[in-house]
Write a protein that holds these residues in place. Structure first.
Motif, short mmCIF file in Angstrom:
data_model
loop_
_atom_site.label_atom_id
_atom_site.label_comp_id
_atom_site.label_asym_id
_atom_site.label_seq_id
_atom_site.Cartn_x
_atom_site.Cartn_y
_atom_site.Cartn_z
N GLN A 186 0.83 -1.20 0.00
CA GLN A 186 0.00 0.00 0.00
C GLN A 186 0.87 1.25 0.00
O GLN A 186 1.98 1.24 0.54
N ILE A 187 0.34 2.32 -0.57
CA ILE A 187 1.08 3.57 -0.66
C ILE A 187 0.06 4.73 -0.61
O ILE A 187 -1.11 4.53 -0.94
N ASN A 188 0.52 5.89 -0.19
CA ASN A 188 -0.38 7.03 -0.07
C ASN A 188 -0.69 7.60 -1.46
O ASN A 188 0.15 8.23 -2.09
N PHE A 189 -1.92 7.37 -1.94
CA PHE A 189 -2.29 7.79 -3.30
C PHE A 189 -2.31 9.31 -3.43
O PHE A 189 -1.99 9.84 -4.50
N ASN A 190 -2.71 10.01 -2.39
CA ASN A 190 -2.75 11.48 -2.48
C ASN A 190 -1.35 12.04 -2.72
O ASN A 190 -1.15 12.91 -3.58
N SER A 191 -0.36 11.54 -1.98
CA SER A 191 1.03 12.00 -2.16
C SER A 191 1.55 11.66 -3.55
O SER A 191 2.24 12.47 -4.18
N LEU A 192 1.21 10.45 -4.02
CA LEU A 192 1.65 10.03 -5.36
C LEU A 192 1.00 10.91 -6.43
O LEU A 192 1.67 11.35 -7.38
N TYR A 193 -0.29 11.20 -6.27
CA TYR A 193 -1.00 12.05 -7.23
C TYR A 193 -0.38 13.44 -7.29
O TYR A 193 -0.14 13.99 -8.38
N MET A 194 -0.09 14.02 -6.14
CA MET A 194 0.50 15.36 -6.09
C MET A 194 1.87 15.38 -6.77
O MET A 194 2.21 16.30 -7.51
N ALA A 195 2.67 14.35 -6.51
CA ALA A 195 4.01 14.27 -7.13
C ALA A 195 3.89 14.14 -8.65
O ALA A 195 4.64 14.78 -9.39
N LEU A 196 2.96 13.32 -9.11
CA LEU A 196 2.77 13.15 -10.56
C LEU A 196 2.33 14.46 -11.21
O LEU A 196 2.77 14.79 -12.31
N CYS A 197 1.47 15.21 -10.53
CA CYS A 197 1.02 16.50 -11.07
C CYS A 197 2.19 17.47 -11.22
O CYS A 197 2.28 18.22 -12.20
N GLU A 198 3.10 17.44 -10.26
CA GLU A 198 4.19 18.42 -10.22
C GLU A 198 5.35 18.07 -11.14
O GLU A 198 6.14 18.95 -11.51
N GLN A 199 5.48 16.81 -11.54
CA GLN A 199 6.71 16.37 -12.21
C GLN A 199 6.55 16.08 -13.70
O GLN A 199 7.43 15.47 -14.30
N GLN A 200 5.46 16.51 -14.33
CA GLN A 200 5.21 16.13 -15.72
C GLN A 200 6.11 16.82 -16.74
O GLN A 200 5.97 16.58 -17.94
N THR A 201 7.03 17.67 -16.29
CA THR A 201 7.96 18.27 -17.26
C THR A 201 8.96 17.25 -17.79
O THR A 201 9.57 17.46 -18.84
N SER A 202 9.15 16.15 -17.08
CA SER A 202 10.09 15.12 -17.56
C SER A 202 9.33 13.98 -18.22
O SER A 202 8.24 13.61 -17.77
N ASP A 203 9.90 13.45 -19.29
CA ASP A 203 9.21 12.37 -19.99
C ASP A 203 9.15 11.09 -19.16
O ASP A 203 8.22 10.30 -19.30
N GLN A 204 10.12 10.89 -18.25
CA GLN A 204 10.06 9.68 -17.42
C GLN A 204 8.90 9.75 -16.42
O GLN A 204 8.26 8.73 -16.14
N ALA A 205 8.56 10.95 -15.91
CA ALA A 205 7.41 11.08 -15.00
C ALA A 205 6.11 10.86 -15.78
O ALA A 205 5.16 10.27 -15.26
N THR A 206 6.07 11.32 -17.03
CA THR A 206 4.89 11.09 -17.86
C THR A 206 4.73 9.61 -18.18
O THR A 206 3.62 9.07 -18.20
N LEU A 207 5.85 8.92 -18.39
CA LEU A 207 5.79 7.47 -18.63
C LEU A 207 5.29 6.74 -17.38
O LEU A 207 4.52 5.78 -17.49
#
Length: 627
Positions: free
Chosen positions: A329-350
């Motif tokens: 299990q992992i904190n989905f809210n924290s993961l969602y926030m990180a994904l929103c903030e990091q989309q400038t890199s193609d690896q985060a988009t992948l």
């Protein structure tokens, strides 16, 4: 290597490196190792510095490749590192800077050597190099414990168990980077590997129990985006003896060393800043993606992909089915926030694509968020700046939109989210627009860019598929979005007429000259007509399902009604044109009755009144016959 700093150019002459790679065996208990590992060295921070380091050390590495079968010095170095890692956790708790510093240096050297070994030999030869000991030339001990498996297990333990402190940050990064190097074998094989080192050691045996813990740690490293300690935080006193290798634990991280193996190495121009801000997060993300995309072994599925497919939210108290291995299990809210903030890199988009595509728990959670604009806007910005991104990044962003637009709830909700002052959209000042209308604008802009530049048929198809998914749920379209839909149709119409004219002229020319090969205008015409039909279906779907919500689209159709005239009797479009033609005819008649020189406001008012009077049953009946 030694304890002093020196220049990269001095490395080939360094006495400690020469001894490590030379013809003399060095025992694991030799004081030489303490001298070798006491170096301080500014990390490469650019591809130029990285290249200089690799060029300076290649002769040393090749010398070790040649001599190691007789000396076993690679195995001795790895055993020294392994023995030190047993005390690493205690050293971190006791703030033993020097012990951690030397252990990090040992791993840094191992990583540098492995990179060259993997580049220059087969996997079979590489595994042999881990078995050589100080014996007669070329002999090895097949009964000894598997040193390569022990090293990989040790790296996994180091990543998952050592607390992340200022003094352990760099060794954590180095452990992740070394695993990326191990997994780089595929780069040197044209065929897909199904029986590689990674399959042998990471998918079975002693490493397998660490699967879920490793994936969870790498995800949290990405989420936390921990920055490296400031330069000078742990500067160790310089000593005067020896000629050193120049790498300082506190002065930086070897993050640039392995970008040749990363998406970032050939990726977006804007990715460098995020890599530098948190090397541990960046390298952890790259390792996670490599693990997730390993091919299944011949006799077992990829356990890391299984872990990524099945993890749940920490707030989900339901039990895991016994059939799901490697669950966590992992904190989905924290993961969602990180994904929103990091989309400038193609690896985060992948990573975002991977999670949306493969983990239904994440997909359900994200689609239920009430702040989807935080995720969608960065994706739209990627598409908007298409000329600055590599094609992989653009495609991933587009596929993410396709996945999201498959959900009716998403398609409805995006028209309810109002945005103000979208600064990155420069074609027109958008003081207020819905997220749905902005999405339409960006996708249409991507189509138009593709028509004039890349001319990629599949990009067209995916863009139009996203619009088609949304079309039945179009609500309160912004007037500019409605205009751009009709403008795109106008552009396609002109292109259709041009290709048709070229085909006609070419056919006339061929009658007088049978020797000249004809361009395949028929194929071009088929492609354009296919795209035109999709556009007509999108317009038709909107009119049939949500006409009363979209007066601006009706206005745009009426304003450019002449565009559609040529397609009314065209055999390829007759069926799909019936609804559109009905709407245009109906509202044109009402405008005619209202008189000439009507203002925009008055026209919109007439359209809104006319929607109530339009016989919707006829539209639905026609739609039924079309489908």
């Amino acid at each position: 290597m030694g304890s002093n700093s020196s220049r990269i150019g001095d490395l080939p002459k360094n006495e400690y490196l020469k001894k490590l790679s030379g013809t003399e065996s060095v025992s694991e208990n030799d004081p030489f190792w303490n001298q070798l590992l006491s170096f301080s060295f500014p990390a490469p921070t650019s591809s130029t510095e990285l290249k200089l380091l690799e060029e300076a050390t290649i002769s040393v590495c090749r010398s070790l490749v040649e001599n190691n079968p007789r000396t076993g010095n690679l195995g001795a170095l790895i055993k020294v590192f392994l023995s030190r890692t047993k005390e690493l956790k205690l050293s971190a708790e006791c703030q033993n800077h020097i012990f951690i510093w030397q252990t990090h240096n040992a791993l840094f050297i191992i990583c540098c050597l492995l990179k060259v070994f993997i580049c220059e030999m087969s996997e079979e030869e590489l595994q042999l190099h881990f078995t050589y000991e100080e014996k007669s030339p070329g002999s090895y001990n097949s009964d000894s414990e598997d040193l390569l498996e022990e090293l990989l297990c040790c790296l996994m333990q180091l990543i998952t168990d050592i607390p992340l402190l200022d003094i352990t940050y760099e060794i954590s990064v180095e452990a992740v980077s070394t695993m990326v190097v191990f997994l780089s074998c595929q780069l040197f094989h044209k065929e897909v590997l199904r029986q590689s080192i990674s399959h042998k050691y990471l998918m079975r045996g002693r490493c397998l129990p660490y699967t879920s813990k490793l994936v969870k740690t790498l995800l949290y490293n990405f989420i936390r985006q921990e920055k490296p300690p400031p330069p000078g935080t742990h500067v160790l006193p310089q000593q005067s003896d020896g000629g050193g290798l120049l790498y300082g634990l506190a002065s930086g991280v070897a993050t640039g060393l392995w970008t040749v193996f990363t998406l970032g190495g050939v990726g977006s121009k804007v990715a460098a800043a995020s890599e530098l801000s948190s090397p541990l997060a960046n390298q952890s993300l790259l390792l996670l993606l490599v693990l997730a995309n390993l091919t299944d072994a011949a006799d077992a599925p990829n356990p890391y992909r299984q872990a990524i497919m099945s993890f749940k939210n920490t707030q989900d108290s339901s039990p895991f089915p016994s059939s799901i291995p490697h669950a966590f299990q992992i904190n989905f809210n924290s993961l969602y926030m990180a994904l929103c903030e990091q989309q400038t890199s193609d690896q985060a988009t992948l990573l975002l694509y991977t999670l949306l595509h493969q983990n239904s728990n994440i997909r359900t959670y994200m689609l239920a968020r009430t702040d989807m604009e935080n995720l969608v806007l960065p994706i739209l910005e990627i598409l908007y700046h298409v000329e600055e991104r590599n094609s992989h990044h653009v495609y991933m962003a587009l596929i993410i939109l396709l996945i999201l637009t498959e959900d009716d709830g998403f398609n409805r909700s995006i028209h309810e989210v109002m945005l103000k002052n979208i600064t990155w959209y420069s074609e027109r000042v958008l003081t207020e627009i819905s997220l749905g209308s902005l999405l339409i604008l960006v996708v249409i802009r991507t189509i138009q860019y593709n028509m004039t530049r890349t001319r990629d048929k599949y990009l067209h198809t995916n863009c139009l598929a996203a619009l088609a998914n949304m079309s039945a749920q179009f609500r309160s379209l912004h007037q500019y979005a409605a205009q751009r839909i009709v403008s795109l149709f106008s552009l396609l119409s002109k292109k259709h007429n041009k290709v048709l004219e070229q085909a006609t002229q070419s056919l006339r020319g061929s009658l007088s000259s049978n020797d000249v090969p004809l361009p395949d205008y028929a194929q071009d015409l088929n492609v354009i007509e296919e795209v035109i039909r999709m556009m007509l279906e999108i317009i038709n779907s909107c009119l049939t399902n949500s006409l009363h919500h979209n007066p601006n689209l009706v206005y745009a159709l009426l304003y450019k009604r002449d565009l559609f005239e040529q397609f009314r009797t065209h055999p390829s479009f007759q069926d799909i044109m019936q609804n559109i033609d009905l709407v245009i005819t109906f509202f044109s008649s009402r405008l005619l009755q209202a008189g000439a020189e009507l203002s925009v406001e008055r026209v919109l008012e007439i359209i809104k009144q006319g929607v109530v009077a339009l016989p919707k049953d006829r539209l639905k009946e026609l739609l039924h016959t079309i489908h």
